[in-house]
Scaffold this active site. Structure first.
Site, PDB file in Angstrom:
ATOM      1  CE1 TYR A   1      -0.783  -5.779  -7.186  1.00 17.88           C
ATOM      2  CE2 TYR A   1      -1.627  -6.090  -9.404  1.00 17.88           C
ATOM      3  CZ  TYR A   1      -0.712  -5.523  -8.544  1.00 17.88           C
ATOM      4  OH  TYR A   1       0.288  -4.707  -9.039  1.00 17.88           O
TER       5      TYR A   1
ATOM      6  CG  ASP B   1       0.999 -13.402  -3.723  1.00 16.58           C
ATOM      7  OD1 ASP B   1       0.626 -12.696  -4.689  1.00 16.58           O
ATOM      8  OD2 ASP B   1       1.773 -12.988  -2.844  1.00 16.58           O
TER       9      ASP B   1
ATOM     10  CE  LYS C   1       1.818  -5.893  -0.168  1.00 12.23           C
ATOM     11  NZ  LYS C   1       1.569  -4.545  -0.655  1.00 12.23           N
TER      12      LYS C   1
HETATM   13  P1  KE4 Z   1       4.685  -5.310  -5.137  1.00  8.39           P
HETATM   14  O1  KE4 Z   1       5.302  -5.589  -6.481  1.00  8.39           O
HETATM   15  O2  KE4 Z   1       3.686  -4.142  -5.190  1.00  8.39           O
HETATM   16  O3  KE4 Z   1       5.710  -5.209  -4.024  1.00  8.39           O
HETATM   17  O4  KE4 Z   1       3.802  -6.605  -4.725  1.00  8.39           O
HETATM   18  C1  KE4 Z   1       2.801  -7.051  -5.603  1.00  8.39           C
HETATM   19  C2  KE4 Z   1       1.798  -7.871  -4.810  1.00  8.39           C
HETATM   20  C3  KE4 Z   1       1.851  -9.256  -4.911  1.00  8.39           C
HETATM   21  N1  KE4 Z   1       0.998 -10.039  -4.214  1.00  8.39           N
HETATM   22  C4  KE4 Z   1       0.062  -9.493  -3.398  1.00  8.39           C
HETATM   23  C5  KE4 Z   1      -0.865 -10.402  -2.653  1.00  8.39           C
HETATM   24  C6  KE4 Z   1      -0.025  -8.089  -3.263  1.00  8.39           C
HETATM   25  O5  KE4 Z   1      -0.981  -7.557  -2.451  1.00  8.39           O
HETATM   26  C7  KE4 Z   1       0.853  -7.259  -3.976  1.00  8.39           C
HETATM   27  C8  KE4 Z   1       0.781  -5.746  -3.900  1.00  8.39           C
HETATM   28  N2  KE4 Z   1      -0.234  -5.204  -3.064  1.00  8.39           N
HETATM   29  C9  KE4 Z   1      -0.720  -3.886  -3.401  1.00  8.39           C
HETATM   30  C10 KE4 Z   1      -1.777  -3.505  -2.372  1.00  8.39           C
HETATM   31  N3  KE4 Z   1      -3.038  -4.050  -2.689  1.00  8.39           N
HETATM   32  C11 KE4 Z   1       0.383  -2.873  -3.482  1.00  8.39           C
HETATM   33  C12 KE4 Z   1      -0.079  -1.433  -3.519  1.00  8.39           C
HETATM   34  C13 KE4 Z   1       0.299  -0.782  -4.804  1.00  8.39           C
HETATM   35  O6  KE4 Z   1       0.119  -1.425  -5.870  1.00  8.39           O
HETATM   36  O7  KE4 Z   1       0.738   0.386  -4.745  1.00  8.39           O
END
Ligand code: KE4
Length: 431
Positions: A142, A237, A265
């Site tokens: 993801y 990523d 994060k």
């Molecule tokens: P954000 O747009 O949620 O800050 O980041 C997206 C993203 C991009 N790349 C990786 C590897 C990620 O894990 C994420 C977001 N992670 C999820 C947790 N699995 C965020 C939790 C959520 O969607 O509320």
């Protein structure tokens, strides 16, 4: 009715699913989400005063634990200087210098406001730099919710991406190809099928969005070799792994060089921050220097920079935190694996440093198809058992446990004891 239930009832009237991000709705575990009122160290407290040992850590940012005094003080001070100027600031320079001074192959970086934005922008920079349109991602990884990356999991390897969300036009995913995680051959096949058309391969260097699936030996190295051979960029990523596996991130941890790296994060310490960076020749393509447009009103926000700088400075000055975190992860997930074996549980532990999860399947989990053989109903029972004992896990089988520097051995031992209770009761003929 608990306060969480009452608040959630109100939330559902005014927010889709009552949440601002789907996973928070506890949908896959069929529980009312706990409305969290505060957090400190390794603990969160909900609106009804229930205290939980937290293994989500806001999905990764809280590597030092919640409400760290140095982070809190830095934010309070920065607020006193003003919340946002829409202008260049010293804190952005310090943050960029810190990232470029610590992450290999990142000579220039651009701050944005989320991981999604970081990945979306890195993909655009890769396409602008190579002049190519296609990208390769891995099923089960993801990378945020930008259109081009919401591609149907398991879509045919050789076919154009099929949107995995309503509202995403076919055209947005047509150039997104899907490969199989831990299977470099599936990437080689794509390069052979689309010679000189692939701008980039994007990968979670340690996958943590299908549960935790570490790279098999040689996998990342093969991606590096294939991208170099075919003139494509390798994008790590590192929204999760960045500044988690070590100060140099996954590149340092696995010893594989990426061309572009995305962050989120941890670099915001809980404030909305993302970033992408890479070699100067690539990043010089980004506006206003180059033709790849990307912008953001609150990018590099001074309060968010202050939070991230405080957390990253502690990590830079105390590298022993990483040694302890990774050793604690090895110990904790190792002990969990032992108790599963002793209980004869149809489950397995999968981990990488301070990231890990329990898959409720006996199929070795090396990719998404294997992860999907997990018994999600059993995960739900496990989640509920742990929550009832004050242990807050990800409300989905396909997420990660995040350890922090605030988790002490005695708390982790208690967690193992509660796990043991579940799996041994499970093994007494509960299937
Ligand atoms: P954000 O747009 O949620 O800050 O980041 C997206 C993203 C991009 N790349 C990786 C590897 C990620 O894990 C994420 C977001 N992670 C999820 C947790 N699995 C965020 C939790 C959520 O969607 O509320």
């Amino acid at each position: 009715m608990t306060k969480s239930e009452e608040l959630y009832e109100r939330a559902c009237k005014v927010m889709p699913g009552g949440v601002n991000s789907p996973v928070r709705a506890f949908g896959s575990v069929g529980q009312t989400p706990r409305m969290i009122a505060s957090a400190d160290g390794a603990y969160m407290t909900d609106e009804d005063g229930n205290r939980y040992l937290d293994f989500v850590g806001s999905w990764g940012p809280m590597i030092l634990g919640h409400n760290h005094p140095a982070v809190r003080e830095a934010v309070i001070k920065a607020c006193g200087d003003g919340l946002s100027f829409g202008a260049a600031t010293a804190r952005e320079v310090e943050m960029a210098e810190l990232i470029c001074g610590s992450v290999p192959n990142v000579e220039m970086v651009r701050m944005v406001n989320s991981g999604t934005e970081a990945v979306m922008s890195a993909i655009r920079a890769a396409r602008g730099f190579t002049g190519r349109d296609r990208i390769v991602k891995f099923t089960g990884c993801y990378h945020g919710h930008s259109d081009a990356l919401l591609v149907q999991a398991g879509s045919g390897v050789m076919t154009a991406g099929i949107p995995d969300s309503a509202g995403v036009p076919e055209g947005c995913t047509r150039d997104t190809l899907s490969a199989v995680y831990n299977d470099a051959e599936s990437v080689r096949n794509l390069f052979e099928a689309f010679p000189e058309e692939i701008a980039a391969v994007i990968v979670e260097p340690a996958a943590a969005n299908m549960g935790v699936v570490p790279p098999r030996a040689g996998f990342l190295e093969s991606l590096r070799k294939l991208c170099t051979e075919h003139g494509a960029l390798l994008i790590f990523d590192e929204v999760i792994t960045g500044f988690r596996l070590g100060f140099a991130g996954a590149q340092g941890y696995f010893g594989v060089d990426a061309d572009l790296v995305t962050f989120g994060k941890i670099i915001g310490a809980g404030m909305p921050v993302g970033a992408y960076g890479g070699r100067r020749e690539i990043m010089q393509k980004v506006a206003p220097l180059g033709p790849v447009y990307q912008a953001g009103t609150l990018s590099g926000n001074p309060v968010a920079m202050a939070a991230g700088l405080a957390q990253l400075t502690i990590l830079r000055e105390h590298p022993e935190i990483y040694t302890q975190l990774n050793e604690t992860g090895d110990w904790f997930f190792g002990e969990a694996a032992k108790l599963l074996a002793a209980a004869g549980a149809k489950a397995q532990v999968s981990s990488c440093g301070s990231l890990g999860c329990i898959f409720f399947t006996e199929t070795p989990v090396v990719n998404y198809a294997a992860a999907k053989t997990s018994d999600t109903a059993r995960y739900t029972e496990y989640f509920r058992h742990m929550l009832s004992h004050g242990i807050y896990l990800a409300p989905s089988q396909f997420e990660a446990m995040f350890l922090s520097a605030a988790h002490r051995r005695e708390e982790l031992q208690r967690t193992l004891d509660v796990m043991q209770e579940f799996f041994f009761s499970d093994s007494r003929g509960m299937g």
